[in-house]
Design an enzyme around this catalytic site. Structure first.
Site, PDB file in Angstrom:
ATOM      1  N   THR A 232       0.867  -1.172   0.000  1.00  0.00           N
ATOM      2  CA  THR A 232       0.000   0.000   0.000  1.00  0.00           C
ATOM      3  C   THR A 232       0.903   1.222   0.000  1.00  0.00           C
ATOM      4  O   THR A 232       1.424   1.624   1.038  1.00  0.00           O
ATOM      5  CB  THR A 232      -0.916  -0.009   1.238  1.00  0.00           C
TER       6      THR A 232
ATOM      7  N   LYS B 181      -6.785   0.952  -3.601  1.00  0.00           N
ATOM      8  CA  LYS B 181      -6.508   0.436  -2.255  1.00  0.00           C
ATOM      9  C   LYS B 181      -6.645   1.546  -1.218  1.00  0.00           C
ATOM     10  O   LYS B 181      -7.210   1.346  -0.136  1.00  0.00           O
ATOM     11  CB  LYS B 181      -5.089  -0.150  -2.194  1.00  0.00           C
TER      12      LYS B 181
ATOM     13  N   LYS C  67      -0.276   6.125   8.326  1.00  0.00           N
ATOM     14  CA  LYS C  67       0.473   6.239   7.069  1.00  0.00           C
ATOM     15  C   LYS C  67      -0.497   6.195   5.883  1.00  0.00           C
ATOM     16  O   LYS C  67      -0.418   7.015   4.961  1.00  0.00           O
ATOM     17  CB  LYS C  67       1.470   5.083   6.955  1.00  0.00           C
TER      18      LYS C  67
END
Lengths: 282, 282, 282, 282
Positions: free
Chosen positions: D85, D161, D229
């Site tokens: 990711t 994603k 994040k």
């Protein structure tokens, strides 16, 4: 902003070399006695003082670093005074790179609009090595009506500037919401603004911007595009330090939307238009 | 707030009847020459002037309406001057009920903290029938340093007061976020606040509250509980007029959380504690 | 919603009296065998069961209370089943007023769109006195595919319904933001939505509403005006219980803006248009 | 996540070379037949296929680029399948750098928690050159229950994603607020959650996370630090594309606060604790 500041130095009798990435911009100063150079590295005399006023982190890097950069021309003992509103992160990097060459990087971001710069009435936030700060203080006193010291770490002056711009942006949002509420409830916008500006908010941010928002007279001054850059820096600094700032996020989103809708070159007081639109006022 | 205002009227030589729902509160004024009455309806002389300063809409209704209410004692020609921070909706209702009895309801919400009330330095927002406004103006000039007229509809003065309180709350949130960012980035909180208070934010809200938040010295003055009531009124007025006010929602939630966590009696500057907590500062 | 529900009761063989504030609305049911009455109080037989499905708190009060209200026709032993999405506060008041007359007030708000009501596939949240709940359960099982009990306090079923509507509204906002991001980054909206709807979000809210938002095909179903009422009830309940709900505030403001801009009768999925507009997409 | 995925490839009979920045992590796979290499560049056979699963942009760069990086070992014709990711920005950069060497960079971020990875039940978002996608599809079908194609630009799979993770985070915030409201209004948290999970929110995100939040049983799975994040990447992508995402900002701030308060290693469902704390619940 750099133009009126450079002119004030010239008028005080200093010799000045100037560089602008768009050469035509420097011509006006050349007409007033400045010497134009081709590369930033030619700005400095060894051990001298260089001032920079640039749009963002990338421009500061482009002008400072590399073989043609101003840092390459500053021999040991030189001082680089950076007026730009940039990130604390790049200030820390610049501090380190200048120190490696025996130079000092001093951060001196300025508060005030172009007319204050022209009048030598800026407020200047200053941080950097004490000796370098002392050396450049006389210049800063020509450019501003007051200099506020924030210690030895240049990045701290940038944090202060970002905090100030965030506070201004927050005041714009607050004024826009308050005036939209007042108008839709039947209160005359300017009457409300006059009361506020004479009483608990009798300060320049509320008086100047408040009037613009009350009258929907959005004179150009500081573009939404540049303000978005600044709010982005605020949020980056907040992330770095782990400080949730929901109000900064709100102001950032107003500006981001303004830029997305093609209003990037309008003054940032036009974020009030988005408030008005959401209320069905315009 | 009512106490210092009543005292200023007494000291100017006016005869005053006083009523407080907690009778002991009126005793101090009785010692200074006021006459205490048992029911609000006994406050007024027919055709006279009555002043009220109450905590919220419900208290205003309780004291004004019903057989013992002050409106029952105001014969035609009387004027009710309402200093309270209440909703525009209840102001409209009061205006109608007073008009039905041949009386006038004048809204005169005040801006300023208790020390300003004691010094006769309040700022007063005034709205209501012109004749009634003219009649009560001399009293208001005793109580405040300036009176700002907002037209014939009493509710408009309440909207103005709510807008002002919303703006103050927004400034508190902005200051709390800016100071948390500055501190976690290494800037000294008070140094930042001094700069702001001397430059673009040289006005009482930022100077007084900013100092309290910078020093985390939260002197009692205006409780989170009462501030929550006011922000609730702001959001109600915004709903009524269909004005999205995300910043008002943010401030409201800070206060709601403060009350939920048992801090309702602390000064509303303590909303800065929630900002600090979210940043891991305290 | 009330129409298909009433029809399902008729089709199951029950005798039904019907009342609608707009009489024409009841005609369709009369054609199918219902008896139309002139006043809500004529709906009930003494000790019988009455169902109500109304737009808001005010409508529930108007139909229930007063001399012509349905409560006046419910003799001791009667049960009032309230399907409406109303505030927990009015549910508590209704509970008390019904108890004073020896009747029971049962809250049974329903989850599902009109086609689910027509198919007898609603989900029903049920709260109220155990005996009354048991008595009305057979009717509810005709109207819904499942009945979920939430205890003896009617207000709790209303809280549940508000929580569910808040969650749906939050999903709309999330989908609108995700799809705007995806589109402006170059992803095909429907492709993203298909993936989500087949994997971690394989449930009706995301499948049905997600498709509408992905395709910007906003079929009418539940208006922004009514959704705004519901989010207002959510925020009122949150204030009452002192629970900051910033996401509820965000959704509320989207709907408030939609109504302010004249889109009150559009389906509430059109809040996605405001997200698109802020991103410069439309 | 990389471990169970690698194991599934081994079990299907493929020969596998493995590299982990923490060598001990690779030992378990060596015991099952993998060959451990010292440098990422030794992973690939010329023209072969390499898979990477890394924590963030910086780790992807560190493992891919430079003399020891895996790209140096991929001769023309090789394919790098990136499960991480990461930002769309780095995907675009990787795409370009791979193309310059005659290799293909395929983005294949996965949706699902570690138990889904172990069971070969991941959902995989796939984007990249058609030929390279076709070549790696058999491997992906071993690792996941479904593969969703998003075109030729690898960055698009990363956008997908990020959108999915944003939607999950938004659902967590919504559930936390709804459950706090319900609890303080007297509704049993699990009863509400059961109803939702069986009706309009009968999908894995709401069922699994909803139960954890309802019961305040925060099993480790995906840390607030990593989720922060991801939300940071969402906001970066939103800034890049100029899409205001206030709900993403809200979730981001919850996580930022969690990390600031020392809860970075707790599962991201613990953002519900901040909601509870603001409501005075814990």
């Amino acid at each position: 902003m750099g133009l009126p500041m450079a002119r004030n130095l010239l008028r005080a009798g200093y010799r000045l070399r100037v560089y602008n990435r768009t050469p035509a911009r420097a011509e006006e100063l050349v007409a007033e006695g400045a010497e134009r150079v081709e590369r930033p590295r030619d700005l400095a005399e060894p051990g001298g003082v260089v001032f920079s006023m640039l749009a963002d982190d990338a421009a500061l890097e482009a002008v400072t670093l590399g073989g043609d950069g101003l840092l390459a021309g500053l021999a040991p003992g030189g001082v680089h005074v950076s007026f730009s509103t940039v990130s604390p992160a790049i200030a820390r990097r610049m501090q380190r790179l200048h120190a490696e060459r025996g130079c000092a990087y001093v951060a001196a971001p300025v508060v005030g609009r172009p007319d204050a710069a022209a009048a030598g009435k800026l407020w200047i936030c200053l941080a950097g090595e004490p000796a370098a700060r002392a050396r450049v203080l006389p210049f800063l006193q020509l450019l501003g009506q007051a200099v506020f010291p924030f210690g030895d770490e240049p990045a701290l002056a940038n944090v202060v500037k970002l905090a100030a711009n965030f506070l201004v942006g927050s005041a714009l949002e607050a004024l826009a919401e308050a005036l939209a509420l007042a108008e839709k409830q039947g209160v005359e916008r300017s009457a409300l603004m006059e009361m506020l500006a004479q009483t608990i908010f009798a300060c320049s941010v509320y008086q100047n911007y408040g009037r613009m928002i009350a009258e929907r007279h959005f004179a150009p001054g500081f573009s939404q595009r540049l303000a978005l850059k600044d709010l982005g820096l605020v949020l980056d600094a907040a992330d770095e330090a782990r400080v949730p700032m929901p109000l900064a996020g709100l102001v950032h989103n107003r500006l981001l939307s303004g830029v997305a809708r093609g209003r990037g070159e309008e003054d940032w007081t036009t974020l009030a238009r988005a408030v008005d639109e959401a209320a069905g006022l315009v």
